[in-house]
Design a protein around this motif. Structure first.
Motif, mmCIF file in Angstrom:
data_model
loop_
_atom_site.group_PDB
_atom_site.id
_atom_site.type_symbol
_atom_site.label_atom_id
_atom_site.label_comp_id
_atom_site.label_asym_id
_atom_site.label_seq_id
_atom_site.Cartn_x
_atom_site.Cartn_y
_atom_site.Cartn_z
ATOM 1 N N SER A 1 -71.884 -84.969 -10.360
ATOM 2 C CA SER A 1 -72.414 -84.420 -9.107
ATOM 3 C C SER A 1 -73.538 -85.292 -8.553
ATOM 4 O O SER A 1 -73.637 -85.480 -7.326
ATOM 5 C CB SER A 1 -72.915 -82.989 -9.328
ATOM 6 N N SER A 2 -74.375 -85.852 -9.408
ATOM 7 C CA SER A 2 -75.468 -86.720 -8.929
ATOM 8 C C SER A 2 -74.918 -87.977 -8.267
ATOM 9 O O SER A 2 -75.397 -88.382 -7.188
ATOM 10 C CB SER A 2 -76.389 -87.097 -10.092
ATOM 11 N N SER A 3 -73.923 -88.607 -8.892
ATOM 12 C CA SER A 3 -73.350 -89.823 -8.307
ATOM 13 C C SER A 3 -72.667 -89.516 -6.976
ATOM 14 O O SER A 3 -72.753 -90.309 -6.034
ATOM 15 C CB SER A 3 -72.355 -90.453 -9.275
ATOM 16 N N ARG A 4 -72.016 -88.363 -6.873
ATOM 17 C CA ARG A 4 -71.342 -88.024 -5.624
ATOM 18 C C ARG A 4 -72.332 -87.655 -4.525
ATOM 19 O O ARG A 4 -72.089 -87.951 -3.351
ATOM 20 C CB ARG A 4 -70.357 -86.874 -5.869
ATOM 21 N N ILE A 5 -73.439 -87.021 -4.877
ATOM 22 C CA ILE A 5 -74.465 -86.730 -3.868
ATOM 23 C C ILE A 5 -75.024 -88.030 -3.301
ATOM 24 O O ILE A 5 -75.193 -88.175 -2.077
ATOM 25 C CB ILE A 5 -75.582 -85.864 -4.480
ATOM 26 N N LEU A 6 -75.311 -88.983 -4.175
ATOM 27 C CA LEU A 6 -75.813 -90.280 -3.710
ATOM 28 C C LEU A 6 -74.770 -91.012 -2.872
ATOM 29 O O LEU A 6 -75.101 -91.634 -1.854
ATOM 30 C CB LEU A 6 -76.223 -91.133 -4.910
ATOM 31 N N LEU A 7 -73.490 -90.932 -3.289
ATOM 32 C CA LEU A 7 -72.426 -91.608 -2.544
ATOM 33 C C LEU A 7 -72.248 -90.988 -1.161
ATOM 34 O O LEU A 7 -72.152 -91.714 -0.164
ATOM 35 C CB LEU A 7 -71.118 -91.526 -3.326
#
Length: 311
Positions: free
Chosen positions: A52-58
């Motif tokens: 979820s963190s990587s997708r929020i940043l993406l």
């Protein structure tokens, strides 16, 4: 010149990215709250926090890049901005693919009912292997972005110069030769998590399907919650597999520079690409009671002020 199709697709991408930020924010909040105050972190929560963190940043970076590329194209074509945005794009996409692969492997090991010694060995050690899997995913994604960083920095002028200013076929050939090795490297870095996801998802679907058929044969005619849970799990894994493959194809098309900058085809590809992680996020929320509970609470709190003002 930006066409109406491009503006429509970019608007869709922004809406999809905002929905993805909201959905992954819910997953991140629930998973992080489960880990806070706990001496041992759940392997599932660790994977969900990373994913979820990587997708929020993406998603956030996607929205920022689109606004900059449309309203301030000269800033986007500056050397430092261009290099940083492309490195972040490669790293976040690769890490998202790897974290998704970790989730597929985790599901397969925990849920699939295989009796082979390797699966039994993995079931006993998966909790200790998950942190190392996530660390390896981050290092692999960082290693995949390094060649792009070096080549983009050295050959920035060839990448960012408008097409009319280039030396026709000779410049295109040079650019193609420079990108060939990078494309192969990125394909290798994204193909491995794709293979892991496909293999683990197929094995999990096979195991769930066999178990579901056995439960259907033994069913007494009444509604069986376990049978419905298995059918829901099969649908969830299938949807993830389809979105993962679609995302992988769109990513390779964008990395291979098949489309020109801000063309209709590129915008459609980016719209489809942005929809895949957002759709998978919605499936994860729908399939997890904890995520659904927080979503229902947020929806309830947003409806209450509206009903109060309408009265």
């Amino acid at each position: 010149m930006v066409t109406s199709v491009v503006l429509l697709c970019l608007s869709i991408v922004i809406i999809e990215s905002m929905a993805g930020i909201l959905g992954n924010g819910i997953i991140l909040a629930v998973s992080a709250s489960s880990c806070i105050g706990s001496k041992t972190w759940s392997p599932y929560d660790m994977i969900m926090i990373s994913l979820s963190s990587s997708r929020i940043l993406l998603h956030s970076g996607t929205i920022l890049v689109f606004f900059v590329s449309i309203f301030s194209e000269h800033l986007y074509r500056e050397e430092n901005v261009f290099v940083v945005s492309d490195i972040a794009f490669i790293f976040l996409n690769c890490s998202g693919l790897w974290f998704g692969a970790c989730l597929s492997v985790f599901y397969c090991i925990k849920v699939a009912s295989f009796t082979q010694p390797f699966f039994i060995w993995m079931k006993q050690r998966i909790a200790r292997l998950v942190p190392w899997m996530l660390l390896t995913s981050c290092l692999h994604s960082f290693a995949a972005a390094i060649p792009f960083a070096l080549d983009l920095y050295n050959g920035h002028d060839n990448f960012t110069a408008p097409l009319p200013m280039r030396n026709s076929s000779a410049m295109r050939t040079t650019r193609k030769d420079k990108l060939t090795l990078l494309i192969y490297l990125c394909e290798a870095s994204t193909a491995l998590p794709l293979i892991l996801s496909v293999v683990s998802s197929v094995l999990l679907i096979q195991s769930l399907w066999v178990h579901t058929r056995q439960m259907q044969n033994n069913a007494s005619g009444f509604r069986d919650p376990s049978l419905e849970a298995h059918n829901s799990a099969i649908k969830s894994v299938c949807s993830f597999l389809i979105s993962y493959i679609t995302y992988f194809i769109c990513l390779l098309l964008l990395l291979s520079n098949t489309f020109s900058f801000l063309s209709d085809a590129q915008s459609v590809c980016e719209a489809v690409m942005a929809a895949c992680p957002t759709g998978h996020t919605l499936v994860l929320i729908w399939s997890n009671p904890k995520f659904r509970k927080l979503t229902a609470r947020i929806w309830h709190h947003t409806k209450c002020p509206l009903s109060t003002t309408s009265m």
